[in-house]
Design an enzyme around this catalytic site. Structure first.
Site, PDB file in Angstrom:
ATOM      1  N   LYS A   1      29.508  -7.263 -37.524  1.00 16.39           N
ATOM      2  CA  LYS A   1      28.354  -5.959 -37.554  1.00 16.39           C
ATOM      3  C   LYS A   1      28.249  -5.653 -35.862  1.00 16.39           C
ATOM      4  CE  LYS A   1      25.855  -6.699 -41.695  1.00 16.39           C
ATOM      5  NZ  LYS A   1      26.089  -5.552 -42.823  1.00 16.39           N
TER       6      LYS A   1
ATOM      7  N   ALA B   1      16.215 -12.057 -48.411  1.00 15.90           N
ATOM      8  CA  ALA B   1      16.444 -13.100 -49.468  1.00 15.90           C
ATOM      9  C   ALA B   1      17.361 -11.496 -50.574  1.00 15.90           C
ATOM     10  CB  ALA B   1      15.418 -13.540 -50.594  1.00 15.90           C
ATOM     11  N   THR B   2      18.691 -11.843 -50.488  1.00 14.36           N
ATOM     12  CA  THR B   2      19.244 -10.772 -51.400  1.00 14.36           C
ATOM     13  C   THR B   2      20.672 -11.610 -51.617  1.00 14.36           C
ATOM     14  OG1 THR B   2      20.755 -10.759 -49.488  1.00 14.36           O
ATOM     15  CG2 THR B   2      18.745  -8.952 -49.350  1.00 14.36           C
TER      16      THR B   2
ATOM     17  N   SER C   1      23.387  -6.050 -38.099  1.00 17.31           N
ATOM     18  CA  SER C   1      22.442  -7.666 -38.156  1.00 17.31           C
ATOM     19  C   SER C   1      22.381  -8.392 -37.024  1.00 17.31           C
ATOM     20  CB  SER C   1      23.425  -8.452 -38.787  1.00 17.31           C
ATOM     21  OG  SER C   1      23.308  -9.929 -39.005  1.00 17.31           O
TER      22      SER C   1
ATOM     23  N   TYR D   1      31.962 -11.888 -38.970  1.00 17.18           N
ATOM     24  CA  TYR D   1      31.029 -11.412 -39.271  1.00 17.18           C
ATOM     25  C   TYR D   1      30.216 -10.779 -38.052  1.00 17.18           C
ATOM     26  CZ  TYR D   1      26.499 -10.324 -41.785  1.00 17.18           C
ATOM     27  OH  TYR D   1      25.140  -9.467 -42.064  1.00 17.18           O
TER      28      TYR D   1
END
Length: 256
Positions: free
Chosen positions: A159, A189-190, A140, A155
């Site tokens: 990562k 977009a997920t 990321s 997060y």
């Protein structure tokens, strides 16, 4: 790119980027094992993939050590012939550093532990077969750059660890003809954003990040899969230990 005869394991393969990679590999002659936490998503993904080629599904919450162990055993018993691996599982819930709890921090680290051990299992299969293989980790941009709008300390630690693992494995596994790379996406977009944004609002919220990217839009799963499948393919045969920015230009310089 031709993946005929190649079996891919995708950790986090029932939605988002992992699902797209599985679809692209199967469409190009390969087969795929998708691992996901939601039974309905795993079943639907496998059914969709089966219209193009061969696919298997494994449902498990990898944050549960017993579930992660079960997955490793199934992979070793039934899919030791896999020569491709993508680690795409992720948890993303932006919280200010001072609001993080031990429990939500553990959700990131438990997933990293499972990823580490599953990768070890898959790598051992590649070593035993003597065929070598290729791995791609989905890292990321947040592991490289802090963003005020999305405070993501836990997060980002997770990562960043995946980025480091990529380089260490690239060095250690090269002698076994196993290449290990990672990509570092920005906003894509997920469904992962549905964990903290109401589903009906996700598209609108994400559209607000279009101008954040120099290219002028957020990413798609197809954008990411194009890079991942290239790194998995023999066309990237001299690429290992790389962490590619697949981010619409954000690391080059943000618009905001």
């Amino acid at each position: 790119m031709d993946f005929t005869g190649r079996k891919l394991i995708v950790v986090g393969g029932s939605s988002g980027m992992g699902r797209q990679v599985a679809a692209d590999v199967v469409s190009r002659g390969g087969s795929a094992v998708v691992i996901g936490s939601r039974p309905e998503r795993v079943e639907k993904t496998v059914a969709d993939l089966a219209t193009r080629g061969q696919a298997w599904g494994i449902t498990a919450d990898l944050r549960d050590p017993a579930e992660a162990t079960r997955v490793r055993e199934e992979l070793a018993d039934q899919h030791a012939d896999a020569t491709l691996l993508v680690n795409a599982a992720g948890v993303f819930k932006p919280l200010p550093f001072l609001e993080h709890t031990a429990a939500d921090y553990d959700s990131y680290l438990d997933l990293n532990k499972a990823t580490f051990l599953i990768t070890q299992t898959v790598a051992q299969g590649m070593v035993n077969s003597g065929q070598g293989g290729a791995m791609v980790n989905i890292g990321s941009m947040w592991a490289k750059q802090a963003i005020a709008a999305t405070p993501s300390s836990a997060y980002s630690m997770a990562k960043a660890g995946l980025h480091a693992l990529t380089q260490h494995l690239a060095l250690e596994l090269a002698a076994y003809k196993i290449r290990v790379n990672a990509i570092s996406p920005a906003v894509v977009a997920t469904p992962i954003y549905e964990g903290f944004i109401p589903p009906a609002e996700v598209s609108t919220v994400l559209a607000g990040f279009d101008s954040f990217h120099p290219i002028g839009r957020i990413g798609t799963t197809e954008d990411v899969s194009a890079a991942v499948t290239f790194l998995l393919s023999d066309q990237a045969g001299w690429v290992t230990g790389a962490i590619w920015d697949v981010d619409g230009g954000v690391m080059a310089g943000r618009n905001q």
